[in-house]
Design a protein around this motif. Structure first.
Motif, PDB file in Angstrom:
ATOM      1  N   GLU A 419      77.134  76.006  39.485  1.00  0.00           N
ATOM      2  CA  GLU A 419      75.901  75.689  38.831  1.00  0.00           C
ATOM      3  C   GLU A 419      74.999  76.242  39.643  1.00  0.00           C
ATOM      4  OE1 GLU A 419      73.661  72.224  36.652  1.00  0.00           O
ATOM      5  OE2 GLU A 419      73.797  72.047  38.761  1.00  0.00           O
ATOM      6  N   THR A 420      74.078  77.110  38.627  1.00  0.00           N
ATOM      7  CA  THR A 420      72.983  78.264  38.867  1.00  0.00           C
ATOM      8  C   THR A 420      71.990  77.600  38.550  1.00  0.00           C
ATOM      9  OG1 THR A 420      72.758  78.771  37.125  1.00  0.00           O
ATOM     10  CG2 THR A 420      74.820  80.016  38.067  1.00  0.00           C
ATOM     11  N   GLU A 422      69.474  78.501  37.695  1.00  0.00           N
ATOM     12  CA  GLU A 422      68.807  78.971  36.177  1.00  0.00           C
ATOM     13  C   GLU A 422      69.647  78.195  35.021  1.00  0.00           C
ATOM     14  OE1 GLU A 422      68.372  82.057  38.460  1.00  0.00           O
ATOM     15  OE2 GLU A 422      70.210  81.337  37.675  1.00  0.00           O
ATOM     16  N   GLU A 423      70.804  77.002  35.353  1.00  0.00           N
ATOM     17  CA  GLU A 423      71.262  76.723  34.615  1.00  0.00           C
ATOM     18  C   GLU A 423      70.253  75.421  34.573  1.00  0.00           C
ATOM     19  OE1 GLU A 423      75.847  77.934  34.141  1.00  0.00           O
ATOM     20  OE2 GLU A 423      75.291  77.344  35.609  1.00  0.00           O
ATOM     21  N   ARG A 427      68.480  72.775  31.472  1.00  0.00           N
ATOM     22  CA  ARG A 427      68.609  71.453  30.757  1.00  0.00           C
ATOM     23  C   ARG A 427      68.287  71.042  29.997  1.00  0.00           C
ATOM     24  NH1 ARG A 427      73.378  68.615  32.868  1.00  0.00           N
ATOM     25  NH2 ARG A 427      74.362  69.967  33.965  1.00  0.00           N
TER      26      ARG A 427
END
Length: 427
Positions: A419-420, A422-423, A427
């Motif tokens: 997971e980055t 940015e992700e 959320r």
């Protein structure tokens, strides 16, 4: 090749191939695909060939879609306990009768969809039974439908994972006043109600207690069939719950041990009149996965050595919060991924989370760990890297499957990308 050898080769190969880069990937999870195949084979071989047995993997233990896809390729079915797990299982290719839906809180829409698709359903309570009655009055279904029975045989060593206590939230309590009679009448009045489900619990539940629970349900099925004059109940879903040995690399107890206990306690299950479903999860995946983390710093406090790593509560919450019930073995490797050697020194293995209890091991005797070493949290293939804790907004690590080639090399496949940040923000 043995599990330990494969693991050691995988750690070294992961370093060489850049999967454990100190800056870009200081934390990663690994799944032994050869080990999964061995565990599935062991499960199958434990049951008599003449018995009709369908083995459904409990998706809650590791719902990563490519992992489920690997299990389906090995001939497994899939047990799910939520709409999310059902969607993941479907994405992995499971369809209709390959699926078992066990949630204790199924919505009407979820039930309607499952019954339309032929998904096997284990009804949790009398209100859910009435809801299924209503749905089936409007449409037919090819689903195998049963009721989850709580045999009320007691708890194991971990209360939170014991599901057959007198007050368990799961299933219909067999010994509560009036329930046995009401259940018997429910089966006799519904030709489509032909299965029973029982699950006594998982980690910490002894085999004998599990077998006693199954025996009570089989006995009740025999009573119903005798009253019906035909085989009304044709199948028993015996759940899962085989405990895992977190103290060493051997599988104990084994699937054969589980079947032997069932044969002794419930011989009627093995006479050929019943179909059987199992729902193992932890016992299939736990020892076939590990988490690897770089040691970012080492220091001492109060005379105790401390290794600060990138693996803590975000991937091992049960261990950091309840270490006496969920201890994990830890192995050390040098920066190149070779097993760390030397005399054992008591050390704390700490994670990156911002609270004092973020320890995966306390005072653990290990060869002295140094900065840039690698620690592995063993037996974490089930419930660990697939159930993250969002503390400190730490991103989920990549999950890599690995297997050995004919030449003895380690081949990796990405099962879940990291997971980055940015992700996380999105959320």
């Amino acid at each position: 090749m043995q599990r330990v050898e494969r693991r050691n080769l995988a750690v070294q190969a992961a370093v060489k191939q850049g999967l454990m880069d100190p800056d870009d990937a200081p934390l990663a999870a690994f799944v032994d695909l050869d080990g999964i195949a061995e565990s599935v084979a062991a499960l199958r071989s434990a049951w008599p060939d003449e018995l009709q047995v369908r083995h459904a993997f409990a998706a809650k233990a590791n719902p990563i879609v490519p992992v489920l896809r690997e299990l389906r390729a090995l001939g497994m079915s899939c047990e799910v306990a939520s709409a999310g797990e059902l969607a993941q299982a479907r994405a992995a290719g499971f369809r209709g009768g390959e699926l078992v839906f066990d949630s204790p809180a199924k919505s009407r829409r979820e039930l309607e969809q499952a019954l339309a698709d032929g998904v096997a359903i284990n009804i949790d309570n009398f209100q859910e039974l009435a809801r299924v009655d209503d749905i089936l009055s409007l449409r037919s279904s090819t689903s195998d439908i049963g009721i989850r029975i709580n045999p009320q045989t007691g708890s194991g060593a971990i209360e939170a994972l014991s599901t057959a206590s007198r007050t368990s939230k799961f299933g219909i309590a067999l010994d509560d006043e009036g329930n046995r009679t009401t259940l018997l009448e429910a089966y006799l009045a519904r030709p489509w109600l032909r299965w029973m489900h029982v699950h006594v619990g998982s980690q910490g539940v002894p085999l004998r207690l599990t077998a006693q629970g199954v025996a009570r349900v089989v006995e009740f099925a025999e009573e119903i069939n005798a009253r019906a004059g035909v085989q009304q109940v044709i199948g028993i879903d015996v759940g899962g719950g085989l405990s895992v040995n977190f103290g060493g690399d051997d599988d104990s107890p084994r699937f054969h041990d589980h079947v032997a206990e069932l044969m002794a306690a419930a011989p009627a299950l093995f006479r050929g009149g019943y179909r059987v479903v199992t729902e193992f999860g932890r016992s299939l995946l736990a020892k076939n996965g590990f988490i690897a983390a770089r040691v970012e710093y080492t220091k001492s406090a109060g005379g105790r050595r401390i290794a600060i790593t990138h693996a803590g509560s975000q991937v091992a919450m049960r261990t950091t919060m309840v270490p006496e019930q969920w201890p994990l073995r830890v192995a050390g490797y040098d920066p190149l991924g070779r097993p760390r050697l030397g005399p054992p020194v008591p050390q704390d293995i700490a994670g990156p989370c911002c609270f004092a209890g973020d320890l995966v091991a306390s005072g653990r005797p290990l060869p002295l760990l140094e900065q840039d070493d690698i620690v592995t949290l063993l037996d974490t293939g089930a419930y660990y890297f697939s159930a993250p804790y969002r503390y400190n907004s730490l991103p989920e690590p990549a999950v890599h499957g690995f297997e050995l080639t004919e030449d003895g090399d380690v081949a990796f496949k990405l099962l879940r990308r990291a997971e980055t940040v940015e992700e996380l923000i999105g959320r």
